[in-house]
Design an enzyme around this catalytic site. Structure first.
Site, PDB file in Angstrom:
ATOM      1  CE  LYS A 120      17.773  24.757  53.942  1.00  0.00           C
ATOM      2  NZ  LYS A 120      17.303  24.729  55.210  1.00  0.00           N
ATOM      3  N   GLY A 169      20.850  27.935  59.768  1.00  0.00           N
ATOM      4  CA  GLY A 169      22.272  27.806  60.416  1.00  0.00           C
ATOM      5  C   GLY A 169      23.270  28.087  59.024  1.00  0.00           C
ATOM      6  CG  ASP A 201      21.048  18.528  56.199  1.00  0.00           C
ATOM      7  OD1 ASP A 201      20.986  18.576  57.217  1.00  0.00           O
ATOM      8  OD2 ASP A 201      21.157  19.360  55.319  1.00  0.00           O
ATOM      9  NE  ARG A 222      16.617  19.186  55.915  1.00  0.00           N
ATOM     10  CZ  ARG A 222      16.618  19.870  54.973  1.00  0.00           C
ATOM     11  NH1 ARG A 222      15.545  19.384  54.052  1.00  0.00           N
ATOM     12  NH2 ARG A 222      17.355  20.807  54.523  1.00  0.00           N
TER      13      ARG A 222
END
Length: 445
Positions: free
Chosen positions: A27, A100, A321, A398
């Site tokens: 991503k 974001g 992440d 997530r």
């Protein structure tokens, strides 16, 4: 998705992950590939583009800014670049959805344009802090209006000329670094960012791939404004953040033996692998190669007995992440796992410390949220680590995907609610997980 048609995951307990699978394109790299292709001279061909909602928000924004983009077609894009100064005013606000990365990076890139822009997003995105990018950009001469709380919507006025700055970031953040460097493309003189700890370097790598000089001296990364970018070919590797869920799933589920093909293993992103190996995971990097300026490998993972660890502080920015998935591994490890120095987790799509702690507690795990991390006491590396039950992902993709993997070590079925935003980063997650062996069903309430 309305409340009457909310997506949830229903998961049966047990199972194992086996075979060979390919996770979607990265991503972070997909965002940057579109952005830099758009302001390059000439055409760029992109393969492996992630067709998730976040990346598509970036793509749509550049179409609104006058860039012709063909695709996506099975991850293929053709971008007809307009050059550094060829973007045109959008006729409507640019909607970043839940992304974001899109909002923060575009704020930097658009702060140097001759026209005004407005950036908006969904309710989750408009709660996330934006002063971390607007303040250094203001030092460069950008004129940006935020809400009273320092959040979106963001109104960027036409630039009167940016100037290069030397900015020491108070918190390690690849998004802030990238936003300032992208503004630096339009600034007079040199723009330098000093990192307190290493963060993902996709922006620097891709700028170089487009022929734009980037200078680095230790933790200081610099660009000089006014150069040109040249279009080319970009191959986006598989996303290690998406692979992380399967790395954890195969590590915790007995008899698992799984290979993830073509995953990006940029050294600024492999914190999850280093943390899992420190816990005892068996992960091998096979067939290492380079793809579009990024290191790539096939990841072979087998079930292993995990142990709790104190997560090294220097690995936190390299796995920021992936911590929702790592927390699931910690619950399946023998002994205590302690994470500190990760306050950034509280300002993601949800407060990931609180969201994960509540979900773990609901499934019978001893988890203590801390201001900047989590303490998790794993019962054993063998047997069931989770009770059955219902978990709310709080709309965080997530968190939802992490708790789905918990079913592999559960004693009863698990329901994960509020999962629609999984499509922002991992389209067809449930289908791919089922192909690998997870007993997962998508349902709409």
């Amino acid at each position: 998705m309305t409340a009457q048609h909310e997506l949830r995951f229903d998961l049966m307990p047990g199972g194992k992950l086996t075979g060979r699978i390919a996770v979607p394109g990265d991503k972070s790299i997909s965002h940057r590939a579109v952005m830099l292709s758009a302001i390059a001279d000439g055409e760029s061909r992109i393969s492996g583009f992630l067709e998730g909602a976040d990346s598509l928000a970036t793509l749509k924004a550049f179409r609104q800014l006058g860039v012709v983009i063909e695709g996506p077609d099975l991850g293929q894009l053709l971008v007809r670049g307009v050059g550094l100064h060829g973007l045109r005013p959008a006729r409507a606000p640019l909607d970043m959805g839940n992304s974001g990365t899109s909002m923060r990076l575009l704020t930097g890139l658009l702060s140097g344009q001759y026209f005004a822009s407005e950036l908006v997003g969904d309710p989750s995105l408009t709660r996330r802090p934006m002063r971390r990018v607007t303040e250094p950009l203001a030092e460069m001469g950008a004129r940006i209006t935020t809400s009273a709380e320092g959040t979106a919507p963001l109104l960027l006025q036409a630039a009167e000329g940016l100037r290069g700055i030397r900015y020491a970031m108070p918190v390690a953040s690849a998004q802030v670094k990238s936003s300032v460097l992208l503004a630096g493309l339009y600034a007079q003189g040199e723009t330098c960012v000093i990192e307190p700890a290493p963060t993902r370097d996709h922006t620097e790598r891709m700028l170089r791939a487009f022929g734009y000089a980037v200078h680095q001296d230790g933790a200081c990364i610099c660009v000089r404004g006014g150069q040109r970018l040249s279009g080319g070919t970009i191959a986006v590797p598989g996303d290690i953040s998406s692979a992380a869920f399967f790395l954890i799933g195969a590590s915790i589920a007995a008899d698992s033996d799984l290979t993830l093909t073509g995953v990006g293993v940029n050294p600024t992103r492999t914190g999850v692998i280093e943390i899992l190996k420190a816990m005892g995971a068996e992960i091998d990097l096979l067939n290492p190669r380079e793809q579009g300026g990024e290191p790539v490998a096939d990841l072979h993972v087998r079930a292993a007995a995990l142990k709790g660890i104190r997560i090294p502080t220097e690995l936190v920015p390299l796995a920021i992440d992936e911590f929702p998935a790592i927390f699931i591994a910690a619950a399946c490890a023998e002994g205590e796992t302690l994470l500190r120095g990760a306050e950034e987790l509280r300002v993601k799509e949800s407060d990931r410390i609180q969201s994960m702690a509540k979900g773990l507690q609901a499934l019978g795990v001893e988890a203590e949220p801390l201001p900047d991390g989590m303490r998790i006491l794993g019962g054993s590396s063998l047997g069931n680590a989770f009770q059955g039950g219902s978990v709310d992902s709080h709309g965080d993709h997530r968190v939802a995907m992490a708790f789905a993997m918990a079913a592999l070590r559960a004693s009863a079925p698990i329901e994960v609610r509020n999962c629609a935003n999984v499509n922002t980063s991992f389209p067809r997650y449930a289908a791919l997980a089922a192909e690998a062996g997870l007993e997962i069903v998508e349902r709409y309430d």
